[in-house]
Design an enzyme around this catalytic site. Structure first.
Site, mmCIF file in Angstrom:
data_model
loop_
_atom_site.group_PDB
_atom_site.id
_atom_site.type_symbol
_atom_site.label_atom_id
_atom_site.label_comp_id
_atom_site.label_asym_id
_atom_site.label_seq_id
_atom_site.Cartn_x
_atom_site.Cartn_y
_atom_site.Cartn_z
ATOM 1 N N ASP A 71 37.616 -7.432 36.644
ATOM 2 C CA ASP A 71 36.457 -7.165 35.803
ATOM 3 C C ASP A 71 36.261 -5.673 35.515
ATOM 4 O OD1 ASP A 71 33.837 -8.339 34.766
ATOM 5 O OD2 ASP A 71 33.055 -6.808 36.137
ATOM 6 N N GLU A 96 47.347 0.662 42.668
ATOM 7 C CA GLU A 96 47.228 0.316 44.099
ATOM 8 C C GLU A 96 46.988 -1.172 44.282
ATOM 9 O OE1 GLU A 96 45.377 4.183 46.479
ATOM 10 O OE2 GLU A 96 44.045 2.579 45.852
#
Ligand code: NOJ
Ligand code: CA
Length: 558
Positions: free
Chosen positions: A216, A264
C-alpha cells in the site's frame, strides 16, 4: 540491499506471468454470519465461483485487526485477523483451500502507517523518551508559532481529507505526521527498527504460506528529510480538484529512499527460505501523469523485478482514445523491453479507490476495456464485481462511511465502489441475510451472478470467456506485444506473439462501424466484446467492428 546487483540473463517462468488476479474487498464480498459485513469464511464459501471464473490468484484487501477508520488500512496488529473478518485459523483454512484449488493468494500489506490504536503508536505517543519514541514522525511546531498557539511544521496535506497532515499531541507537545487520516500515523521508515519489525510481519505471513503482497501507498515511505513545504499545484482548479490537489506532493512523498526500502522487502521474498514458492509483490503508486513511463521504470530499476512489479494504473486514468493507448502501450512496453527480462507489467483498470469501469465508460466501452485488459501482457488485476459490470452504488448522505467523503463533504468518496458483491436476485443480493454495511446498488436485480450466468452474452460470460482464452493461448499470457500502425485513427490494434503463434486484438474506440484489413490471415476469431463467442470463423481478411467493439483473432502471416 541493492536489487541491481541481481541481474539474471533470463527469467524462470513465475506464476504472476499471464495471471489474472482477483481483488476482494473483504467487507463486501460475502457475509457468512449475518452481521452485514463480509468475512474470510464468506470468501471460502465462494471459491467455487472464483475457480469457475478461472482466476489464477486472489488479492484480499486488509483484514488485520483495526479500528476500521479507513476500513482496515489502519492496522493495529500486523500479525492477526480482525474478529469482524474471522480468526487466524479461518485465514489458514482459506489459504489452504485456495492453494488446494491451484490458485494463489496474496494479501495487502500497509507499511506506511499504522492505526493510532497500534501498541507502537500508543507507546510512542506516551512520552518523548520510550522504546518507540522514534518509530513515528514527530515534529516540533513551526518555529514561527507561539507555545500558546502551535502551528504545524509545514504545509503538507493528508491525502484522504486534504487538511493538514499534522496532528497535535498534547502529551509530547509535538505534531505527528499522517499522510492519510489522522487515525493513520506515518511510521518512520528511516528507523531501522521499524523496517525490521515490518520485515518480521512480512515473514509471519510468508511462513503461513501466502503467495505475496500488494503493498500500500509506497510513495509516502520516503519524504524530504528537511521537511520543506510542498509547492503549490499550478494546475489546481477549485471545485474540480480535491483539496489535496492544491499542492504538488514532491516533498511529502516520492523521495528516492523508497526504492531502497522496497528493495529490502523484495529481498525477503527472494530469500532462499521462500523463493522457490515464487512470492511476488505489487506496489501501489500512482505515477505523475506527466511522465508515467519514467515513474513506472523507476520501480523496475530499483526493486528486484524477479519478485516485484509496480501496478500499472493507466487503465484508471488514460482517456478512452485510440491515440492515447497507442502512445502509452508503445512507450511503456518499449521501455520495459529494455529492462531486465524479469520485468512484468501489472495492469489494474479498477480498484476499491476508483469509480467502477462500467460507470466511467458505460457498458459497451466497459466490455471493450475488458477485452483490452485481459489481452495485455503481464499480470492483470481485476476488482470484484467488474466481471458483472457492477456500477457505482448510490450512497444516501446518512449512509456515507468512507473517511475521505466524510472529511471532504460534497465528494462521493469511495463507498460507491465498495457496495456488496451481487450474487443473486434476493434483497441483499445473496451477500448477507441482513442489511449490509453499505447499500446494494440499484442495478443488482439484473446484474448478478445468478442472472448473468444464464446469459451467454452477459458481462460474466464475457469475462469467463476472456480469462479462459488468456489461459489457453500462451501468446495472450506470455507473448510480446507489438502495437500496429493502422490508417484508422479510432482503431487500436496489437499483436501478441509467443513462439510461432500470434493473436491480434483490434479495438474500435469510435462511434462508427469500421471495416479494417491487416496484413495477416485471420485464422480464427476468438472473442468479441459484444457477442462474446464469435458466430463463425472469419471468411476473409477484413475485420468488421461495430461502434466501440473489440475482437480477438488467431492470425498467421499472409
Ligand atoms: C491506498 C488504499 O488503496 C486506500 O484505500 C487507503 O485509504 C490508502 N492507501 C491509505 O492506506
Ligand atoms: Ca460477517
Amino acid at each position: 540491499m541493492d536489487s541491481r546487483s541481481f541481474q539474471p540473463h533470463h527469467c524462470v517462468r513465475r506464476w504472476p506471468e499471464g495471471a489474472v488476479v482477483y481483488q476482494i474487498y473483504p467487507r463486501s464480498f460475502q457475509d457468512s454470519n449475518g452481521d452485514g459485513i463480509g468475512d474470510l469464511i464468506g470468501i471460502r464459501q465462494r471459491l467455487n465461483y472464483l475457480e469457475a471464473l478461472g482466476v489464477s490468484a486472489i488479492w484480499i484487501s486488509p483484514f488485520y485487526p483495526s479500528p476500521m477508520v479507513d476500513f482496515g488500512y489502519d492496522v493495529s496488529d500486523y500479525c492477526n485477523v480482525d474478529p469482524i473478518f474471522g480468526t487466524l485459523d479461518d485465514f489458514r483454512m482459506l489459504l489452504a483451500e485456495v492453494q488446494g484449488r491451484g490458485m494463489r493468494l496474496i494479501i495487502d500489506f500497509v507499511p506506511n502507517h499504522t492505526s493510532v490504536e497500534h501498541e507502537w503508536f500508543k507507546v510512542s505517543a506516551s512520552s518523548l523518551d520510550n522504546e518507540y519514541a522514534d518509530w513515528y514522525i514527530w515534529k516540533d511546531p513551526h518555529p514561527d508559532s507561539s507555545p500558546e498557539k502551535p502551528s504545524p511544521p509545514n504545509n503538507w496535506l493528508d491525502a484522504l481529507t486534504g487538511r493538514s497532515a499534522w496532528e497535535w499531541n498534547t502529551v509530547r507537545k509535538q505534531y505527528y505526521l499522517h499522510s492519510f487520516h489522522k487515525a493513520q500515523p506515518d511510521l518512520n521508515w528511516k528507523n531501522r527498527e521499524v523496517r525490521r519489525a515490518m520485515h518480521d510481519a512480512m515473514r509471519f505471513w510468508l511462513d503461513l504460506g501466502v503467495d505475496g503482497f500488494r503493498i500500500d501507498a509506497v510513495y509516502w515511505l520516503a519524504k524530504d528529510p528537511s521537511f520543506r513545504d510542498d509547492p503549490l499545484n499550478p494546475e489546481y482548479v477549485e471545485g474540480i480538484h480535491s483539496f489535496y490537489d492544491r499542492l504538488q506532493h514532491t516533498n511529502s512523498s516520492g523521495w528516492p529512499a523508497l526504492y531502497a526500502y522496497l528493495a529490502e522487502m523484495a529481498e525477503i521474498l527472494a530469500d532462499d527460505a521462500y523463493r522457490k514458492r515464487q512470492p511476488f509483490m505489487i506496489t501501489e503508486a500512482y505515477p505523475d501523469q506527466h511522465n508515467p513511463v519514467e515513474a513506472y521504470m523507476a520501480f523496475y530499476e530499483g526493486v528486484n523485478p524477479e519478485v516485484a512489479a509496480p501496478f500499472n494504473f493507466e487503465g484508471l486514468s488514460l482517456p478512452w482514445q485510440a491515440a492515447s493507448w497507442r502512445d502509452f502501450l508503445r512507450s511503456f512496453h518499449d521501455a520495459l523491453a529494455d529492462q531486465d527480462p524479469c520485468c512484468l507489467a501489472s495492469y489494474a483498470f479498477g480498484n476499491h479507490d476508483k469509480p467502477r469501469i462500467a460507470s466511467r465508460f458505460g457498458d459497451t466501452i466497459a466490455r471493450s476495456a475488458a477485452v483490452m485488459q485481459l489481452t495485455l501482457p503481464g499480470m492483470i488485476c481485476m476488482y470484484y464485481g467488474e466481471e458483472l459490470g457492477m456500477t457505482n452504488g448510490g450512497i444516501p448522505p446518512h449512509k456515507v462511511r468512507d473517511p475521505g467523503a466524510i472529511g471532504e463533504p460534497g465528494t462521493i468518496g469511495r463507498d460507491p465502489m465498495r457496495t456488496p458483491m451481487q450474487w443473486t436476485t434476493e434483497t441483499f443480493t445473496g451477500f448477507s441475510t441482513t442489511a449490509p454495511w453499505l447499500p446494494v446498488t440499484a442495478t443488482s436485480s439484473t446484474r448478478n451472478v445468478q442472472v448473468e450466468s444464464g446469459d451467454e452474452k452477459s458481462f460474466l460470460s464475457l469475462y469467463t470467456h476472456l480469462i479462459k482464452l488468456r489461459k489457453t493461448y500462451p501468446c495472450l499470457s506470455y507473448g510480446t506485444i507489438t502495437v500496429l500502425d493502422t490508417q484508422y485513427s479510432d482503431i487500436l490494434a496489437y499483436l501478441r506473439t509467443f513462439e510461432d503463434r500470434s493473436c491480434l486484438v483490434v479495438i474500435n474506440f469510435g462511434p462508427k462501424e469500421i471495416s479494417c484489413d491487416f496484413p495477416f490471415t485471420l485464422d480464427q476469431e476468438l472473442a468479441s466484446s459484444i457477442s462474446v463467442m464469435p458466430a463463425s470463423n472469419p471468411a476473409n481478411a477484413v475485420v468488421v467492428l461495430a461502434p466501440y467493439e473489440s475482437k480477438v483473432f488467431v492470425v498467421s502471416p499472409k
